[in-house]
Design a protein around this motif. Structure first.
Motif, PDB file in Angstrom:
ATOM      1  N   HIS A   1       3.402   8.055   0.872  1.00 30.11           N
ATOM      2  CA  HIS A   1       2.204   7.725   1.641  1.00 30.11           C
ATOM      3  C   HIS A   1       2.512   6.959   2.918  1.00 30.11           C
TER       4      HIS A   1
ATOM      5  N   ARG B   1       2.833   7.693  -7.635  1.00 28.27           N
ATOM      6  CA  ARG B   1       2.572   8.843  -6.773  1.00 28.27           C
ATOM      7  C   ARG B   1       2.495   8.431  -5.303  1.00 28.27           C
ATOM      8  N   ARG B   2       1.992   7.237  -5.049  1.00 29.97           N
ATOM      9  CA  ARG B   2       1.930   6.777  -3.662  1.00 29.97           C
ATOM     10  C   ARG B   2       3.324   6.661  -3.059  1.00 29.97           C
TER      11      ARG B   2
ATOM     12  N   PHE C   1       4.988  10.608  -3.134  1.00 29.57           N
ATOM     13  CA  PHE C   1       4.367  11.408  -2.067  1.00 29.57           C
ATOM     14  C   PHE C   1       4.667  10.811  -0.685  1.00 29.57           C
TER      15      PHE C   1
ATOM     16  N   GLN D   1      -4.005   9.952   2.598  1.00 29.25           N
ATOM     17  CA  GLN D   1      -2.831  10.287   1.795  1.00 29.25           C
ATOM     18  C   GLN D   1      -3.199  10.557   0.335  1.00 29.25           C
TER      19      GLN D   1
ATOM     20  N   ALA E   1      -2.246  13.874  -1.821  1.00 27.76           N
ATOM     21  CA  ALA E   1      -1.467  13.825  -3.059  1.00 27.76           C
ATOM     22  C   ALA E   1      -2.247  14.403  -4.228  1.00 27.76           C
TER      23      ALA E   1
END
Length: 361
Positions: free
Chosen positions: A200, A194-195, A198, A233, A237
């Motif tokens: 980040h 996800r980092r 998304f 971040q 998210a």
């Protein structure tokens, strides 16, 4: 609660936030602000979307303003010169269009189309000038936005941005494979992915454009600065996951923290929502601690030299905008038509996207 209690550019508008998504600490302690260029930003990005054919004209006319993509950026990159903010906002609008294409390629099982797009984006990232006239509007629009972003800071920043975005493209490929094979990642695996999906570190890199200065590695990698950046971040998210859960369950998604917790940890929907909310809320006090530490670090950079003073000011500007990200993300999720699933005719198909196989003509 007024949407823009401290804005100089918008009329205050009451927004109803569902109790399950309401975060009083954001509304009270993170006052929302907006860049004075915001009204013009919306108009120019709408024109750019049309010129680059990133959305059909009828979709732009009906949905572009209501999606509030430019408002999200105008609430984040405060202090950016107008041309920098415009480049960031256009890039952000492109990112949402890319996310929608990726989603439609998954839904309609188009692995060949996705594979071609993935390869072309990698190429355009390394050679944007050579892709400005590419036949796929998504590739050409990407090349245009990247070329503009590359104009503001030195080559070393551009190379770092490219490295980070190559990783984002590959993360989207892993998500494509997971979704088309029905694989729900476990929570820790999901959070790491996800980092990247998304982006980040992309949004964090762009803070430097807003501040007008590339930060040295020793500053960017300082534990306090990096932790503050990461927490801002992560909040965004995870709050997105909380707000997107109904839409993503309806769309047969597998990439959502709540869905991962339900699948692998046996939580009920209600328990998963509560756990995601807990994680979202925990980011706030953790960020406030990191923010204080990073602020002390920024102050210490002012060592009496001109360079030290300028560097300290740039770090402080970046930290201030990390704080702005909390309120901008929060209100965006309650204003943008991207999350109003209950108003859609088909809960699995956003009304602002085209189901045609774009780029395959």
């Amino acid at each position: 609660m007024p949407a823009f209690p401290h804005s100089t550019t918008a009329t205050a508008t009451a927004i109803a936030v569902p109790p399950s998504l309401s975060l009083p600490v954001i509304e009270a302690a993170f006052p929302r602000q907006s860049h004075p260029y915001r009204p013009r930003l919306r108009e120019k990005t709408r024109t750019w979307l049309l010129e680059k054919r990133l959305m059909p004209a009828d979709k732009v006319a009906e949905y572009a303003d209501g999606l509030c993509y430019t408002d999200l950026m105008a609430g984040y990159y405060l202090g950016a010169p107008d041309d920098v903010l415009q480049a960031i906002a256009d890039y952000s609008a492109w990112f949402f269009a890319w996310d929608d294409r990726h989603d439609r390629d998954v839904v309609h099982r188009r692995p060949a189309a996705w594979g071609r797009l993935r390869a072309r984006l990698h190429e355009a990232l390394d050679s944007p000038l050579g892709h400005l006239r590419h036949g796929d509007p998504l590739v050409a629009g990407f090349a245009d936005s990247v070329l503009r972003l590359y104009a503001f800071l030195p080559r070393t920043w551009n190379e770092r941005f490219a490295r980070h975005f190559h990783s984002v493209i590959e993360a989207y490929d892993r998500e494509f494979l997971n979704r088309t094979h029905g694989i729900v990642p476990r929570a820790e695996e999901y959070l790491a992915l996800r980092r990247l999906t998304f982006a980040h570190w992309i949004w964090t890199d762009l803070l430097e454009l807003s501040a007008g200065r590339e930060l040295p590695d020793a500053v960017r990698k300082h534990p306090a600065y990096r932790r503050a950046a990461l927490l801002s971040q992560e909040f965004a998210a995870w709050y997105n996951d909380l707000c997107s859960l109904p839409k993503e369950i309806a769309g047969d998604e597998v990439h959502n923290l709540g869905i991962s917790l339900i699948t692998h940890e046996g939580l009920t929907l209600e328990e998963a929502v509560a756990e995601v909310r807990r994680r979202v809320e925990s980011c706030v006090p953790d960020f406030l601690v990191a923010e204080r530490e990073a602020s002390h670090f920024a102050d210490a950079l002012a060592d009496g030299t001109v360079r030290g003073k300028e560097l300290s000011a740039a770090v402080s500007a970046c930290l201030g905008n990390m704080r702005n990200w909390f309120s901008s993300v929060y209100w965006f999720h309650h204003e943008s038509g991207r999350y109003r699933i209950d108003s859609w005719d088909d809960r699995s198909t956003p009304p602002y996207v085209s189901n045609e196989t774009a780029g395959e003509k």
